[in-house]
Scaffold this motif. Structure first.
Motif, mmCIF file in Angstrom:
data_model
loop_
_atom_site.group_PDB
_atom_site.id
_atom_site.type_symbol
_atom_site.label_atom_id
_atom_site.label_comp_id
_atom_site.label_asym_id
_atom_site.label_seq_id
_atom_site.Cartn_x
_atom_site.Cartn_y
_atom_site.Cartn_z
ATOM 1 N N ARG A 16 0.840 -1.212 0.000
ATOM 2 C CA ARG A 16 0.000 0.000 0.000
ATOM 3 C C ARG A 16 0.873 1.259 0.000
ATOM 4 O O ARG A 16 0.783 2.120 0.866
ATOM 5 C CB ARG A 16 -0.950 0.019 1.215
ATOM 6 C CG ARG A 16 -1.955 -1.123 1.253
ATOM 7 C CD ARG A 16 -2.966 -1.040 0.102
ATOM 8 N NE ARG A 16 -4.032 -2.017 0.247
ATOM 9 C CZ ARG A 16 -3.957 -3.295 -0.158
ATOM 10 N NH1 ARG A 16 -2.854 -3.731 -0.762
ATOM 11 N NH2 ARG A 16 -4.986 -4.112 0.010
ATOM 12 N N MET A 17 1.727 1.323 -1.015
ATOM 13 C CA MET A 17 2.674 2.414 -1.096
ATOM 14 C C MET A 17 2.759 2.896 -2.536
ATOM 15 O O MET A 17 3.146 2.141 -3.412
ATOM 16 C CB MET A 17 4.036 1.879 -0.622
ATOM 17 C CG MET A 17 5.036 2.895 -0.210
ATOM 18 S SD MET A 17 6.364 2.066 0.709
ATOM 19 C CE MET A 17 7.073 1.024 -0.572
ATOM 20 N N ARG A 18 2.342 4.131 -2.794
ATOM 21 C CA ARG A 18 2.361 4.663 -4.157
ATOM 22 C C ARG A 18 3.797 4.848 -4.634
ATOM 23 O O ARG A 18 4.602 5.448 -3.935
ATOM 24 C CB ARG A 18 1.639 6.022 -4.175
ATOM 25 C CG ARG A 18 1.637 6.733 -5.492
ATOM 26 C CD ARG A 18 0.361 6.561 -6.299
ATOM 27 N NE ARG A 18 -0.853 6.835 -5.556
ATOM 28 C CZ ARG A 18 -1.921 6.024 -5.554
ATOM 29 N NH1 ARG A 18 -1.894 4.891 -6.235
ATOM 30 N NH2 ARG A 18 -3.002 6.353 -4.862
ATOM 31 N N PRO A 81 -4.711 12.853 13.258
ATOM 32 C CA PRO A 81 -4.798 13.880 12.214
ATOM 33 C C PRO A 81 -6.176 14.555 12.243
ATOM 34 O O PRO A 81 -6.316 15.714 11.911
ATOM 35 C CB PRO A 81 -4.603 13.103 10.910
ATOM 36 C CG PRO A 81 -3.967 11.811 11.282
ATOM 37 C CD PRO A 81 -4.411 11.525 12.687
ATOM 38 N N VAL A 90 -11.869 8.944 10.305
ATOM 39 C CA VAL A 90 -11.077 8.369 9.218
ATOM 40 C C VAL A 90 -11.921 8.352 7.949
ATOM 41 O O VAL A 90 -13.145 8.464 8.014
ATOM 42 C CB VAL A 90 -10.619 6.924 9.560
ATOM 43 C CG1 VAL A 90 -9.773 6.929 10.818
ATOM 44 C CG2 VAL A 90 -11.797 5.982 9.726
ATOM 45 N N PRO A 91 -11.275 8.200 6.798
ATOM 46 C CA PRO A 91 -12.075 8.094 5.564
ATOM 47 C C PRO A 91 -13.033 6.904 5.653
ATOM 48 O O PRO A 91 -12.764 5.934 6.373
ATOM 49 C CB PRO A 91 -11.022 7.848 4.487
ATOM 50 C CG PRO A 91 -9.742 8.345 5.059
ATOM 51 C CD PRO A 91 -9.843 8.140 6.529
ATOM 52 N N LYS A 92 -14.107 6.976 4.908
ATOM 53 C CA LYS A 92 -15.129 5.936 4.948
ATOM 54 C C LYS A 92 -14.525 4.564 4.630
ATOM 55 O O LYS A 92 -13.803 4.411 3.655
ATOM 56 C CB LYS A 92 -16.195 6.271 3.897
ATOM 57 C CG LYS A 92 -17.443 5.447 4.031
ATOM 58 C CD LYS A 92 -18.484 5.953 3.038
ATOM 59 C CE LYS A 92 -19.696 5.037 3.058
ATOM 60 N NZ LYS A 92 -20.645 5.364 1.999
ATOM 61 N N GLY B 330 -1.512 6.613 8.147
ATOM 62 C CA GLY B 330 -2.173 7.917 8.047
ATOM 63 C C GLY B 330 -3.473 8.006 8.814
ATOM 64 O O GLY B 330 -4.176 9.004 8.735
ATOM 65 N N VAL B 331 -3.810 6.967 9.586
ATOM 66 C CA VAL B 331 -5.108 6.973 10.270
ATOM 67 C C VAL B 331 -5.029 7.643 11.641
ATOM 68 O O VAL B 331 -5.768 8.575 11.925
ATOM 69 C CB VAL B 331 -5.667 5.534 10.400
ATOM 70 C CG1 VAL B 331 -6.952 5.525 11.229
ATOM 71 C CG2 VAL B 331 -5.950 4.961 9.009
ATOM 72 N N ARG B 336 -1.141 12.450 6.995
ATOM 73 C CA ARG B 336 -2.237 11.831 6.241
ATOM 74 C C ARG B 336 -2.383 12.570 4.908
ATOM 75 O O ARG B 336 -2.549 13.783 4.890
ATOM 76 C CB ARG B 336 -3.563 11.890 6.996
ATOM 77 C CG ARG B 336 -4.707 11.259 6.191
ATOM 78 C CD ARG B 336 -6.073 11.466 6.819
ATOM 79 N NE ARG B 336 -6.196 10.748 8.080
ATOM 80 C CZ ARG B 336 -7.250 10.900 8.892
ATOM 81 N NH1 ARG B 336 -8.216 11.733 8.578
ATOM 82 N NH2 ARG B 336 -7.300 10.221 10.024
ATOM 83 N N LEU B 342 -10.144 4.423 0.864
ATOM 84 C CA LEU B 342 -9.252 4.130 1.989
ATOM 85 C C LEU B 342 -7.889 3.650 1.468
ATOM 86 O O LEU B 342 -6.835 4.126 1.891
ATOM 87 C CB LEU B 342 -9.894 3.052 2.881
ATOM 88 C CG LEU B 342 -9.205 2.798 4.218
ATOM 89 C CD1 LEU B 342 -9.245 4.019 5.132
ATOM 90 C CD2 LEU B 342 -9.823 1.598 4.916
ATOM 91 N N ASP B 343 -7.927 2.732 0.510
ATOM 92 C CA ASP B 343 -6.701 2.226 -0.110
ATOM 93 C C ASP B 343 -5.867 3.359 -0.701
ATOM 94 O O ASP B 343 -4.651 3.404 -0.559
ATOM 95 C CB ASP B 343 -7.052 1.256 -1.245
ATOM 96 C CG ASP B 343 -6.804 -0.191 -0.842
ATOM 97 O OD1 ASP B 343 -6.321 -0.406 0.295
ATOM 98 O OD2 ASP B 343 -7.079 -1.086 -1.656
ATOM 99 N N ASP B 344 -6.578 4.254 -1.375
ATOM 100 C CA ASP B 344 -5.932 5.378 -2.018
ATOM 101 C C ASP B 344 -5.250 6.275 -0.979
ATOM 102 O O ASP B 344 -4.143 6.775 -1.194
ATOM 103 C CB ASP B 344 -7.017 6.166 -2.761
ATOM 104 C CG ASP B 344 -6.489 6.738 -4.050
ATOM 105 O OD1 ASP B 344 -5.684 6.038 -4.704
ATOM 106 O OD2 ASP B 344 -6.872 7.875 -4.383
ATOM 107 N N MET B 345 -5.924 6.463 0.151
ATOM 108 C CA MET B 345 -5.354 7.269 1.227
ATOM 109 C C MET B 345 -4.090 6.600 1.770
ATOM 110 O O MET B 345 -3.074 7.252 1.973
ATOM 111 C CB MET B 345 -6.406 7.458 2.330
ATOM 112 C CG MET B 345 -6.021 8.433 3.427
ATOM 113 S SD MET B 345 -5.127 7.680 4.795
ATOM 114 C CE MET B 345 -6.468 6.900 5.682
ATOM 115 N N MET B 347 -2.118 4.511 0.156
ATOM 116 C CA MET B 347 -1.082 4.566 -0.881
ATOM 117 C C MET B 347 -0.466 5.968 -0.971
ATOM 118 O O MET B 347 0.743 6.110 -1.084
ATOM 119 C CB MET B 347 -1.668 4.196 -2.257
ATOM 120 C CG MET B 347 -2.380 2.867 -2.329
ATOM 121 S SD MET B 347 -1.454 1.453 -2.922
ATOM 122 C CE MET B 347 -0.710 1.940 -4.424
ATOM 123 N N ASN B 348 -1.321 6.970 -0.897
ATOM 124 C CA ASN B 348 -0.821 8.350 -0.993
ATOM 125 C C ASN B 348 0.031 8.702 0.222
ATOM 126 O O ASN B 348 1.093 9.304 0.103
ATOM 127 C CB ASN B 348 -1.989 9.337 -1.102
ATOM 128 C CG ASN B 348 -2.712 9.214 -2.424
ATOM 129 O OD1 ASN B 348 -2.181 8.620 -3.369
ATOM 130 N ND2 ASN B 348 -3.916 9.762 -2.498
#
Lengths: 95, 490
Positions: A16-18, A81, A90-92, B330-331, B336, B342-345, B347-348
Motif C-alpha cells: 500500500r505504497m504509491r 490527524p 477516518v475516511p469511509k 495515516g489513520v 495523512r 481508503l486504499d488510495d489514502m 497509498m498516498n
C-alpha cells in the motif's frame, strides 16, 4: 532474480505504497541487483537447520490478565490527524 | 578548570561532585555549543528548555542531598528514534509529521531518572535505515571531521546525528540504536566510542521499531569508561519488552580493571577480505600488537559463514521492517494524505511519507514475505542466521573477545556511494554478523587514516558479558591513546 516493472508495481500495491510510474523502472533495476546479490545464500546447504527468529532464548513471559492502563482518551487522540467527539475520524471504510 | 564542553561523563561527574560548576552551567554551555554547531545538522529538535529544567532539578537534588543517579546533570543528545513525552519524535521521516508522543521510551526514561539532561533529538537516517545519515527527511548530517579535510563528509549512520554531536562537542554523550552497525560505524567515522550491547540488554519499549529481532539501543560516548557509565543507566529488564532479558545488571564501570592479561582475543580470518583497504588492515594489525603488549593471547579463529551475513541481514531486516512499518497508515497519527478511497489514502500517505531507501527496504521485505517467496528468501535467511550464530558460539569456546575493524573505510564524502544500494550496504560488513548473533560489540577510536580521519576497531564479546568487553576495549583505548579532535588540536 530479476524483477520487472509490473512486479514492482504489484509489490508496491501489497505494501500500500504509491510509487510514481517513472520510478518503477529504476526501482526494478535496483531491487533486482539487491536480490541478485542475496541469491548467494542459495549456495549454502541449510537442510535440517532450524530457522532463527530471535536470539533471545527466553519464552514469552505472561502477566496476569488485568487492566494495566486506561482513562487516557485525550492522550490517545492527541496525535490524531482528525478527531471528533472523542473518536478518530477516518475516511469511509464501509460502503 | 577546563572548558565545560571539553569534559566527559566521568570528569563532569567529578566536577559536579566537587561543586566546581552546576548542572545548569553545564547545560547552558552545551546549549550554546549546540546553537553554534547548527551547521552540522546534528539535531532535528533542540530542547533547551527541557535541558535547563532538568539541569536545575538535578542541582536541586544535589543541594537537598537526595539520591543522585549515575548520569546526574550530564547533557546528552537523544537519537530521534526514542519516543520522548511531549517532544516531537520524527524517526527522521516525513510520515511521522507532528508526532508528539504522550509517553517516554524506557531507555530515555531510565536515563532521565539517572539524572541525564536531554539537549535535543539527534538526527538519523530515516527509520534508522542507512549508513551515511543521508536518508533523513531533515537533511544530511555533516561529520565534524570534514572541516579538517575541507570537504563535507558523512558521519556514518544511522546514528549520525548522535555521533556528530558527541564528536563535535554538541553533547557530552548520546544515545544511539544499532540494528546492523548503526552505533558502531558512525562512532568509527566520527572518532568516538560506540557500543551495541547484547540484544535484550536495553528495552526496546518506546523506541521506533525498524527490525525488532535486531534493534538494540546503546551509548555513544567520548571514552570507554563513559560508555560503561551510560550503559548502566540505560539498560535493565523491562516487563514492557518481552525480549528484554530478565537478568541483573552488573556494575559495568567496575568491570574496567585495566588488567586484560591472559585473555584470549580471536582474529577471524574471514574478515581479511579481498581488496581490503591497506590502511584498515594496518590499523587492525596495530590493534593486535597493542592487545598482545597488554598481555592478551592472540588466536586466529574461523567464522566460516561471514560472507553470507550481509545478504542474510538484507532479507531479515527489510522483512521485519516491512511488517513494523505497516502501522504508518495515516489513520491515527502522523502524516495523512487524502485519497479517493481508503486504499488510495494509504497509498498516498505511504508514497509521500516514506523516502527512497525506506521504500526500497519495504519493497524487498514485502517481496521476501510474499506468498511463493517466503521459504526461498525469509526462511532461508533465518536458517543462515542460525549458522552465523553457531559460528560465534563455536569461536567463543576458545576466545574471550574478537577484534576486527569497525568499518571498511574512513568517512566518505556526502554524495559518494549513493548510486548503488549494495555498495552502501557493504559499510556494515564487519558489524552485521554480530548483530545477527545478538552479541555485544563496541567500536573504539584507534588512529587516523593518511588523510587524517578517524578509524575505529571493533571488539565483540560473549552474550551478556559486556563487562569483559568494556575491559578489553578500555585496554585498547589506553594503548591507542587516541586524543585527536575534529578541530585538529589534542
Amino acid at each position: 532474480m530479476s524483477l520487472d516493472k509490473d512486479t514492482v508495481n504489484k509489490i508496491a500495491y501489497l505494501a500500500r505504497m504509491r510509487v510514481a510510474d517513472d520510478k518503477l523502472e529504476p526501482l526494478a533495476g535496483e531491487l533486482s541487483s539487491i536480490l541478485d546479490w542475496i541469491e548467494q545464500l542459495q549456495e549454502l546447504d541449510t537442510d535440517g537447520v532450524e530457522p532463527m527468529a530471535s536470539v533471545s532464548d527466553v519464552t514469552l513471559p505472561q502477566r496476569k490478565d488485568v487492566v494495566t492502563d486506561g482513562n487516557c482518551q485525550t492522550a490517545v487522540l492527541k496525535n490524531a490527524p482528525d478527531s471528533e467527539d472523542g473518536f478518530f475520524t477516518v475516511p469511509k471504510v464501509v460502503e | 578548570m577546563s572548558k565545560l564542553t571539553e569534559l566527559n561523563i566521568a570528569s563532569a561527574r567529578d566536577g559536579l561532585n566537587k561543586g566546581e560548576f552546576s548542572a545548569a552551567e553545564l547545560a547552558e554551555a552545551y546549549i550554546k555549543a549546540m546553537e553554534a554547531g547548527r551547521e552540522l545538522n546534528a539535531y532535528i529538535t533542540e530542547t533547551p528548555e527541557v535541558a535547563l529544567e532538568r539541569a536545575r532539578q538535578s542541582d536541586d537534588r544535589r543541594a537537598k542531598g537526595d539520591h543522585l543517579g549515575a548520569m546526574e546533570g550530564i547533557p546528552i543528545a537523544m537519537k530521534d528514534l526514542f519516543c520522548t513525552e511531549g517532544v516531537l519524535t520524527t524517526a527522521g521521516s516525513h510520515i511521522l509529521d507532528g508526532f508528539v508522543p504522550q509517553y517516554e521510551s524506557t531507555v530515555s526514561a531510565n536515563l532521565r531518572s539517572a539524572g541525564a539532561v536531554m539537549l535535543g533529538k539527534a538526527n538519523l537516517d530515516e527509520f534508522a535505515m542507512g549508513s551515511a545519515n543521508i536518508t533523513s527527511y531533515y537533511g544530511p548530517v555533516k561529520n565534524p571531521w570534514g572541516a579538517k579535510v575541507g570537504k563535507d563528509l558523512v558521519p556514518g549512520g544511522s546514528s549520525g546525528g548522535s555521533a556528530a554531536a558527541v564528536s563535535g562537542g554538541l553533547a557530552m554523550a548520546a544515545t544511539g540504536t544499532d540494528t546492523g552497525g548503526s552505533i558502531r560505524q558512525p562512532a568509527s567515522f566520527c572518532g568516538i566510542v560506540g557500543m551495541k550491547p547484547t540484544y535484550g540488554r536495553c528495552s526496546r519499549w518506546g523506541t521506533v521499531a525498524f527490525a525488532s529481532s535486531l534493534d538494540q539501543a546503546g551509548p555513544m560516548t567520548q571514552t570507554v569508561q563513559d560508555a560503561a557509565i551510560m550503559l548502566g543507566a540505560m539498560a535493565g529488564h523491562d516487563p514492557k519488552d518481552s525480549t528484554s532479558a530478565p537478568i541483573d545488571l552488573p556494575d559495568f564501570e567496575a568491570a574496567i580493571t585495566g588488567d586484560v592479561s591472559g585473555l584470549t582475543i580471536g582474529i577471524p580470518k574471514e574478515y581479511k577480505m579481498d581488496g581490503m583497504d591497506a590502511e584498515i588492515q594496518a590499523m587492525w594489525d596495530q590493534g593486535i600488537e597493542w592487545l598482545k603488549a597488554k598481555g592478551c593471547n592472540i588466536k586466529e579463529i574461523s567464522l566460516p559463514h561471514t560472507k553470507y551475513a550481509l545478504p542474510t541481514y538484507y532479507i531479515v531486516a527489510p522483512a521485519e521492517a516491512s511488517a513494523n512499518l505497516a502501522r504508518y497508515d495515516g489513520v491515527r497519527y502522523g502524516l495523512r494524505v487524502p485519497g479517493d478511497s481508503l486504499d488510495d489514502m494509504y497509498m498516498n500517505t505511504r508514497g509521500e511519507g516514506f523516502g527512497d531507501e525506506v521504500k526500497r527496504r519495504i519493497l524487498i521485505g514485502t517481496y521476501a514475505l510474499s506468498s511463493g517467496y517466503y521459504d526461498a528468501y525469509y526462511i532461508k535467511a533465518q536458517k543462515v542466521r542460525t549458522l552465523i550464530s553457531n559460528d560465534f558460539k563455536a569461536a567463543f569456546e576458545d576466545v574471550d573477545a574478537i577484534l576486527t575493524p569497525t568499518a571498511p573505510s574512513a568517512a566518505f564524502g556526502i554524495g559518494e556511494n549513493q548510486d548503488d544500494p549494495v555498495a552502501m550496504y557493504l559499510n556494515d560488513v564487519f558489524t552485521v554478523p554480530t548483530s545477527l548473533a545478538g552479541l555485544p560489540g563496541i567500536s573504539v577510536p584507534a588512529g587516523l587514516s593518511k588523510s587524517g580521519l578517524p578509524l575505529g576497531l571493533q571488539l565483540v564479546g560473549r552474550a551478556f558479558d559486556e563487562g569483559t568487553l568494556l575491559n578489553v576495549a578500555s585496554a585498547l583505548e589506553d594503548a591507542a591513546a587516541f586524543n585527536f579532535k575534529p578541530g585538529g588540536e589534542g
